[in-house]
Design a protein around this motif. Structure first.
Motif, PDB file in Angstrom:
ATOM      1  N   ASN A   3       0.874  -1.178   0.000  1.00 50.22           N
ATOM      2  CA  ASN A   3       0.000   0.000   0.000  1.00 50.22           C
ATOM      3  C   ASN A   3       0.908   1.224   0.000  1.00 50.22           C
ATOM      4  N   ASN A   4       1.024   1.900  -1.155  1.00 51.33           N
ATOM      5  CA  ASN A   4       1.982   3.012  -1.226  1.00 51.33           C
ATOM      6  C   ASN A   4       1.348   4.324  -1.677  1.00 51.33           C
ATOM      7  N   ALA A   5       0.312   4.271  -2.497  1.00 50.46           N
ATOM      8  CA  ALA A   5      -0.253   5.514  -3.056  1.00 50.46           C
ATOM      9  C   ALA A   5      -0.780   6.419  -1.944  1.00 50.46           C
ATOM     10  N   VAL A  64      -4.975  16.622   8.195  1.00 48.09           N
ATOM     11  CA  VAL A  64      -5.746  15.517   7.611  1.00 48.09           C
ATOM     12  C   VAL A  64      -4.799  14.418   7.133  1.00 48.09           C
ATOM     13  N   TYR A  65      -3.737  14.816   6.444  1.00 50.20           N
ATOM     14  CA  TYR A  65      -2.729  13.838   6.017  1.00 50.20           C
ATOM     15  C   TYR A  65      -2.201  13.069   7.232  1.00 50.20           C
ATOM     16  N   CYS A  66      -1.882  13.810   8.255  1.00 51.47           N
ATOM     17  CA  CYS A  66      -1.371  13.207   9.501  1.00 51.47           C
ATOM     18  C   CYS A  66      -2.390  12.201  10.061  1.00 51.47           C
ATOM     19  N   ASP A 101      12.603  13.329  -1.239  1.00 46.69           N
ATOM     20  CA  ASP A 101      12.570  14.188  -2.418  1.00 46.69           C
ATOM     21  C   ASP A 101      11.836  13.491  -3.566  1.00 46.69           C
ATOM     22  N   THR A 102      10.510  13.615  -3.579  1.00 52.53           N
ATOM     23  CA  THR A 102       9.682  12.981  -4.620  1.00 52.53           C
ATOM     24  C   THR A 102       8.709  14.032  -5.162  1.00 52.53           C
ATOM     25  N   PRO A 103       7.958  13.678  -6.218  1.00 49.35           N
ATOM     26  CA  PRO A 103       6.948  14.631  -6.726  1.00 49.35           C
ATOM     27  C   PRO A 103       5.959  15.086  -5.658  1.00 49.35           C
TER      28      PRO A 103
HETATM   29  N1  LIG Z   1       7.633  12.348  -0.099  1.00 45.00           N
HETATM   30  C1  LIG Z   1       7.703  12.340   1.247  1.00 45.00           C
HETATM   31  O1  LIG Z   1       8.280  13.249   1.876  1.00 45.00           O
HETATM   32  C2  LIG Z   1       7.101  11.209   2.005  1.00 45.00           C
HETATM   33  C3  LIG Z   1       6.195  10.330   1.452  1.00 45.00           C
HETATM   34  N2  LIG Z   1       5.667   9.325   2.205  1.00 45.00           N
HETATM   35  C4  LIG Z   1       4.722   8.371   1.655  1.00 45.00           C
HETATM   36  O2  LIG Z   1       5.350   7.662   0.598  1.00 45.00           O
HETATM   37  C5  LIG Z   1       4.345   7.161  -0.293  1.00 45.00           C
HETATM   38  C6  LIG Z   1       4.754   7.484  -1.693  1.00 45.00           C
HETATM   39  O3  LIG Z   1       4.721   8.906  -1.847  1.00 45.00           O
HETATM   40  P1  LIG Z   1       5.730   9.698  -2.795  1.00 45.00           P
HETATM   41  O4  LIG Z   1       6.448   8.749  -3.689  1.00 45.00           O
HETATM   42  O5  LIG Z   1       6.496  10.624  -1.967  1.00 45.00           O
HETATM   43  O6  LIG Z   1       4.687  10.567  -3.604  1.00 45.00           O
HETATM   44  P2  LIG Z   1       4.369  10.628  -5.140  1.00 45.00           P
HETATM   45  O7  LIG Z   1       3.355  11.704  -5.300  1.00 45.00           O
HETATM   46  O8  LIG Z   1       5.607  10.703  -5.925  1.00 45.00           O
HETATM   47  O9  LIG Z   1       3.728   9.189  -5.401  1.00 45.00           O
HETATM   48  C7  LIG Z   1       2.436   8.879  -4.983  1.00 45.00           C
HETATM   49  C8  LIG Z   1       1.860   7.895  -5.980  1.00 45.00           C
HETATM   50  O10 LIG Z   1       0.514   7.645  -5.594  1.00 45.00           O
HETATM   51  C9  LIG Z   1      -0.240   7.556  -6.775  1.00 45.00           C
HETATM   52  N3  LIG Z   1      -1.641   7.877  -6.517  1.00 45.00           N
HETATM   53  C10 LIG Z   1      -2.145   8.999  -5.960  1.00 45.00           C
HETATM   54  N4  LIG Z   1      -3.492   8.946  -5.967  1.00 45.00           N
HETATM   55  C11 LIG Z   1      -3.847   7.751  -6.509  1.00 45.00           C
HETATM   56  C12 LIG Z   1      -5.086   7.112  -6.788  1.00 45.00           C
HETATM   57  N5  LIG Z   1      -6.258   7.699  -6.503  1.00 45.00           N
HETATM   58  N6  LIG Z   1      -5.067   5.894  -7.375  1.00 45.00           N
HETATM   59  C13 LIG Z   1      -3.894   5.297  -7.662  1.00 45.00           C
HETATM   60  N7  LIG Z   1      -2.697   5.854  -7.430  1.00 45.00           N
HETATM   61  C14 LIG Z   1      -2.676   7.072  -6.874  1.00 45.00           C
HETATM   62  C15 LIG Z   1       0.378   8.581  -7.708  1.00 45.00           C
HETATM   63  O11 LIG Z   1       0.059   8.287  -9.051  1.00 45.00           O
HETATM   64  C16 LIG Z   1       1.847   8.421  -7.423  1.00 45.00           C
HETATM   65  O12 LIG Z   1       2.431   7.443  -8.269  1.00 45.00           O
HETATM   66  C17 LIG Z   1       3.033   7.788   0.167  1.00 45.00           C
HETATM   67  O13 LIG Z   1       2.323   6.862   0.943  1.00 45.00           O
HETATM   68  C18 LIG Z   1       3.478   8.966   1.035  1.00 45.00           C
HETATM   69  O14 LIG Z   1       2.503   9.308   1.982  1.00 45.00           O
HETATM   70  C19 LIG Z   1       6.041   9.130   3.502  1.00 45.00           C
HETATM   71  C20 LIG Z   1       6.923   9.956   4.090  1.00 45.00           C
HETATM   72  C21 LIG Z   1       7.514  11.076   3.398  1.00 45.00           C
END
Ligand SMILES: NC(=O)C1=CN([C@@H]2O[C@H](COP(=O)(O)OP(=O)(O)OC[C@H]3O[C@@H](n4cnc5c(N)ncnc54)[C@H](O)[C@@H]3O)[C@@H](O)[C@H]2O)C=CC1
Ligand SMILES: CCCCC/C=C\C=C\C(=O)C/C=C\C/C=C\CCCC(=O)O
Length: 178
Positions: A3-5, A64-66, A101-103
């Motif tokens: 579960n990552n999205a 909300v995110y939190c 550092d991601t989108p």
């Molecule tokens: N970037 C950060 O600073 C941090 C991120 N995270 C977590 O890491 C995970 C990945 O996030 P990142 O790679 O940073 O962000 P990201 O924005 O690069 O990737 C998120 C992904 O979720 C997908 N997504 C969003 N809504 C969707 C939907 N309705 N259906 C299907 N896919 C959907 C997007 O297409 C994207 O590929 C998330 O759970 C985020 O909460 C956790 C800690 C820090």
């Protein structure tokens, strides 16, 4: 199954943040577990959910995110303690990165995130490359036992914690896994 999205901006409404970050994790986990469970003809396996430091601490960052990340932690912690889980042959774990550092980070809508001016410099100071999280993820998967683990990842390094012991510094001991 992973579960990552997730999303952080509330541009489409805070309900959408809950739908994607929490409701979809519950729906996806139920579907995956029904397919995987050994006691119903599946092969067993592991379900890993991406949490965040936002699911470990209470912060004034986007609330909300939190809340969704705390909700994921509570939900997955419950499943990992299910007494029927060993028969199901499924392990549950989480990975909790600090800022990466991601989108997601690059697309923060500064008009909609409270305290962004205050937080962004601090977050940039703590920011990790995505590779650091990828390496930690592989380390988690290579471990013999992961049920009940949270792998916390920050610029200091990686710390395995028990799901219930995120604030008191107790590290993960597989023999005490649920
Ligand atoms: N970037 C950060 O600073 C941090 C991120 N995270 C977590 O890491 C995970 C990945 O996030 P990142 O790679 O940073 O962000 P990201 O924005 O690069 O990737 C998120 C992904 O979720 C997908 N997504 C969003 N809504 C969707 C939907 N309705 N259906 C299907 N896919 C959907 C997007 O297409 C994207 O590929 C998330 O759970 C985020 O909460 C956790 C800690 C820090
Ligand atoms: C304020 C909103 C920040 C949005 C930045 C983009 C993505 C963040 C994703 C996360 O999962 C959160 C990452 C880091 C949070 C940083 C600080 C939270 C407070 C931590 C603490 O109090 O120690």
């Amino acid at each position: 199954m992973v579960n990552n999205a997730a999303i952080v901006n509330e541009g489409s409404g805070w309900q959408r943040v809950i739908a994607i970050n929490l409701t979809a994790v519950i729906v996806g986990t139920k579907l995956a577990a029904a397919h995987m469970r050994k006691d119903k003809g599946g092969k067993g396996g592991r379900i890993v959910s991406t949490l965040s430091v936002a699911g470990l601490v209470q912060s004034h960052m986007t609330p909300v995110y939190c809340a969704t990340k705390h909700g994921v932690r509570a939900y997955i912690t419950g499943l990992c303690k299910d007494p029927t889980r060993p028969d199901q042959g499924i392990e549950y774990a989480m990975i909790a990165p600090d800022a990466v550092d991601t989108p997601m980070f690059q697309s923060v809508d500064s008009n909609r995130v409270l305290f962004w001016d205050e937080l962004k410099d601090e977050m940039k100071r703590r920011m990790m490359k995505p590779q650091a999280v990828g390496e930690a993820f592989l380390q988690l998967l290579r471990s013999d036992v992961i049920n009940g683990a949270i792998l916390q990842v920050d610029i200091q390094g990686k710390t395995f914690r028990h799901m219930e012991c995120v604030n008191d510094g107790v590290t993960f001991d597989p023999s005490k896994a649920f």
